[in-house]
Scaffold this motif. Structure first.
Motif, short mmCIF file in Angstrom:
data_model
loop_
_atom_site.label_atom_id
_atom_site.label_comp_id
_atom_site.label_asym_id
_atom_site.label_seq_id
_atom_site.Cartn_x
_atom_site.Cartn_y
_atom_site.Cartn_z
N ARG A 73 3.08 30.86 28.79
CA ARG A 73 2.43 31.87 29.65
C ARG A 73 2.20 33.03 28.46
O ARG A 73 2.95 33.17 27.78
CB ARG A 73 3.20 32.28 30.97
CG ARG A 73 3.18 31.20 31.65
CD ARG A 73 1.85 30.70 32.40
NE ARG A 73 1.94 29.51 33.07
CZ ARG A 73 0.97 28.94 33.68
NH1 ARG A 73 -0.71 29.39 33.44
NH2 ARG A 73 1.02 27.92 34.31
N SER A 91 -11.78 24.22 21.92
CA SER A 91 -10.76 25.15 22.78
C SER A 91 -11.70 26.41 23.24
O SER A 91 -12.12 27.10 22.25
CB SER A 91 -9.49 25.36 22.25
OG SER A 91 -9.05 24.15 21.72
N VAL A 107 2.92 23.85 28.32
CA VAL A 107 2.12 24.91 28.91
C VAL A 107 3.05 26.32 28.83
O VAL A 107 4.12 26.41 29.08
CB VAL A 107 1.52 25.14 30.15
CG1 VAL A 107 0.85 26.35 30.66
CG2 VAL A 107 0.52 23.77 30.06
N TYR A 165 -3.54 26.43 22.33
CA TYR A 165 -4.94 26.15 23.02
C TYR A 165 -5.03 26.63 24.27
O TYR A 165 -4.27 26.01 25.15
CB TYR A 165 -5.21 24.69 22.32
CG TYR A 165 -5.00 24.27 20.83
CD1 TYR A 165 -5.93 24.67 20.08
CD2 TYR A 165 -3.84 23.84 20.58
CE1 TYR A 165 -5.93 24.32 18.65
CE2 TYR A 165 -3.60 23.65 19.01
CZ TYR A 165 -4.68 23.74 18.42
OH TYR A 165 -4.67 23.47 17.24
N SER A 166 -6.08 27.07 24.64
CA SER A 166 -6.51 27.26 25.93
C SER A 166 -7.62 26.03 26.38
O SER A 166 -8.67 26.20 25.97
CB SER A 166 -7.20 28.65 26.34
OG SER A 166 -7.43 28.74 27.52
N TYR A 167 -7.37 25.38 27.23
CA TYR A 167 -8.02 24.21 27.74
C TYR A 167 -8.92 24.32 29.02
O TYR A 167 -9.79 23.43 29.36
CB TYR A 167 -7.34 22.77 27.95
CG TYR A 167 -6.78 22.24 26.49
CD1 TYR A 167 -7.15 22.78 25.44
CD2 TYR A 167 -5.71 21.39 26.77
CE1 TYR A 167 -6.86 22.41 24.03
CE2 TYR A 167 -5.15 20.97 25.35
CZ TYR A 167 -5.75 21.23 24.09
OH TYR A 167 -5.07 20.82 23.07
N LYS A 224 -7.40 19.20 32.98
CA LYS A 224 -7.02 19.10 31.36
C LYS A 224 -7.53 17.69 31.07
O LYS A 224 -6.82 17.09 30.18
CB LYS A 224 -5.61 19.29 31.21
CG LYS A 224 -5.00 20.59 31.84
CD LYS A 224 -5.58 21.71 31.00
CE LYS A 224 -5.04 23.18 31.43
NZ LYS A 224 -5.00 23.63 32.80
N VAL A 248 -1.37 34.29 24.37
CA VAL A 248 -2.46 33.98 25.38
C VAL A 248 -1.67 32.74 26.12
O VAL A 248 -0.72 32.20 25.64
CB VAL A 248 -3.80 33.32 24.73
CG1 VAL A 248 -4.52 34.48 24.26
CG2 VAL A 248 -3.48 32.39 24.02
N THR A 249 -2.25 32.37 27.26
CA THR A 249 -1.54 31.25 27.93
C THR A 249 -2.50 29.95 27.52
O THR A 249 -3.57 30.15 27.49
CB THR A 249 -1.97 31.30 29.59
OG1 THR A 249 -1.02 32.67 29.90
CG2 THR A 249 -1.64 30.35 30.44
N GLY A 250 -1.64 29.05 27.35
CA GLY A 250 -2.45 27.61 27.16
C GLY A 250 -1.23 26.56 26.75
O GLY A 250 -0.18 26.80 26.76
N THR A 251 -1.73 25.78 26.06
CA THR A 251 -0.98 24.76 25.57
C THR A 251 -0.40 24.75 24.25
O THR A 251 -1.50 24.93 23.27
CB THR A 251 -1.58 23.17 25.79
OG1 THR A 251 -2.07 23.02 27.25
CG2 THR A 251 -0.81 22.22 25.24
#
Length: 411
Positions: free
Chosen positions: A85, A59, A83, A204-206, A283, A177-180
């Motif tokens: 934000r 990641s 997701v 996790y940021s993908y 993704k 952070v922004t991510g899944t």
């Protein structure tokens, strides 16, 4: 009725047997001498050089969500696997004790501010009286000390109120952070602490993704030189651009950028870890996938490519090939290979030259030193298919010759 042969007849049969055996041997020798093999004439061609580096994806960002204050979780405010934000509230910890602490600190500050309002005019009055010697010096010093103490109390109360405000805000656990986001490790009603090591969840940021690959220190040095001389395709920042090969062998739709992240050579393997940044807007890539980063290293105008079936490896792993020389004799060459091309060919950097004839089929019927009939590769299929019947015919003739004396003896 039993037939007895005279000594003269037995001698004739023996001579015939020897003659037939010699004839069979001559036929075998003749078959060996005229054996046909398929050959391909080596020609230098332009070839786009590239190197494939295997590695696994990680990641771009991995952010554990941890509580900053102790309390009981009241709500979970996100969908697991969805997701989130940056700044989005994920958990609500019971704010009541932190709200009470905030209110108490706020009251202390207001009390200190009220005391300051009283101490300030007293100090100013005492300064005026001390100027005309209406009060003692000790009285003035006491008034000024009280004023400074009240001012310091206000500063301390302001800091305490700010700390209480921060802790109250920490009861709302937000996404850093922004991510899944992963599955939640805690449910509403669970007690969490400010010093715990287990995260509530992980984000996790993908997009983009990291692809960590390894390459020998020698190859990294060569790649740096190619980057310096401009033979490797680069982006506007001078970083090498790479193509990504997925696990199923297909080419990924987006090109990555090679980052020289390695800061040292692994002493056990002699390799350096490099990092590729790969866009991942769809993704499609996930952490832990095994991919290949293909780095284009310019075009070799005089490359030598040979079919893979023409190259064998000895017990030590050295690459070799059979060559038909100008006298149509078979010789063996040691080769240095630089990988494979896209059309099932080896890239040869040493051991072959323009014009050499490489055996691509029929090598099982020829040995080093044999004289052969080289057939161009265009006719190689016919030559190879004809070789086996020819040997089969020779074997059949030999078998017929061997059985002839027996038949004669039975007669």
């Amino acid at each position: 009725m039993q037939i007895r042969l005279s000594a003269h007849c037995r001698t004739g049969v023996l001579v015939l047997t020897v003659a037939l055996a010699a004839c069979s041997h001559d036929k075998k020798s003749e078959q060996k001498k005229i054996q046909s093999v398929s050959v391909q004439t080596v020609k230098t061609v332009p070839y786009a050089q590239s190197v494939s580096l295997p590695g696994r994806t990680t990641s771009y960002l991995t952010s554990p969500v941890t509580p900053q204050v102790t309390g009981v979780i009241q709500k979970r405010l996100f969908t697991e696997g969805g997701v989130v934000r940056a700044g989005q509230v994920l958990y609500q910890i019971d704010p009541a004790p932190y709200q009470a602490a905030y209110d108490a600190d706020k009251a202390d500050l207001e009390k200190a501010q009220a005391a300051l309002l009283s101490a300030k005019p007293i100090a100013e009055r005492d300064r005026s009286l001390a100027a005309i010697d209406a009060i003692s010096k000790e009285t003035l010093e006491e008034a000024e000390a009280t004023l400074k103490q009240d001012e310091a109390t206000i500063d301390a109360d302001k800091a305490a109120l700010e700390s209480a405000r921060i802790n109250l805000g920490y009861t709302r656990v937000v996404a850093p952070v922004t991510g899944t986001i992963s599955a939640s490790a805690y449910t509403p009603g669970a007690l969490v602490t400010a010093d715990q090591t287990t995260p509530l969840a992980t984000i996790y940021s993908y997009d983009p993704m990291y692809l960590d690959v390894t390459q020998s220190s020698t190859d990294v040095l060569a790649l740096r030189k190619k980057l310096a001389d401009g033979s490797v395709k680069t982006d506007a920042n001078g970083n090498a651009q790479v193509k990504i090969t997925l696990e199923d062998g297909t080419t990924y739709a987006h090109e990555g950028t090679l980052q020289f992240a390695g800061v040292g050579v692994d002493p056990t393997t002699g390799t350096i870890t490099l990092r590729v940044i790969v866009p991942n807007p769809e993704k499609l890539l996930l952490p832990g996938e095994y991919l290949h980063a293909v780095v284009e290293q310019g075009i070799d105008q005089n490359a030598i490519l040979v079919p893979q079936q023409s190259v064998t490896h000895d017990q030590r792993g050295n690459a070799t090939a059979l060559i038909v020389d100008a006298q149509n004799k078979v010789e063996q060459r040691s080769l240095t290979l630089a990988g494979t091309a896209d059309n099932n060919e080896w890239v040869v950097t040493n051991g072959l030259a323009d014009g050499d004839r490489v055996v691509v089929a029929g090598s099982q019927y020829a040995s080093v030193g044999d004289t052969v009939n080289p057939v161009p590769v265009a006719d190689g299929a016919a030559a190879t298919s004809d070789a086996a019947p020819a040997m089969a015919t020779a074997a059949a003739s030999s078998a017929a010759s061997a059985t002839a004396p027996a038949a004669a003896a039975s007669n």
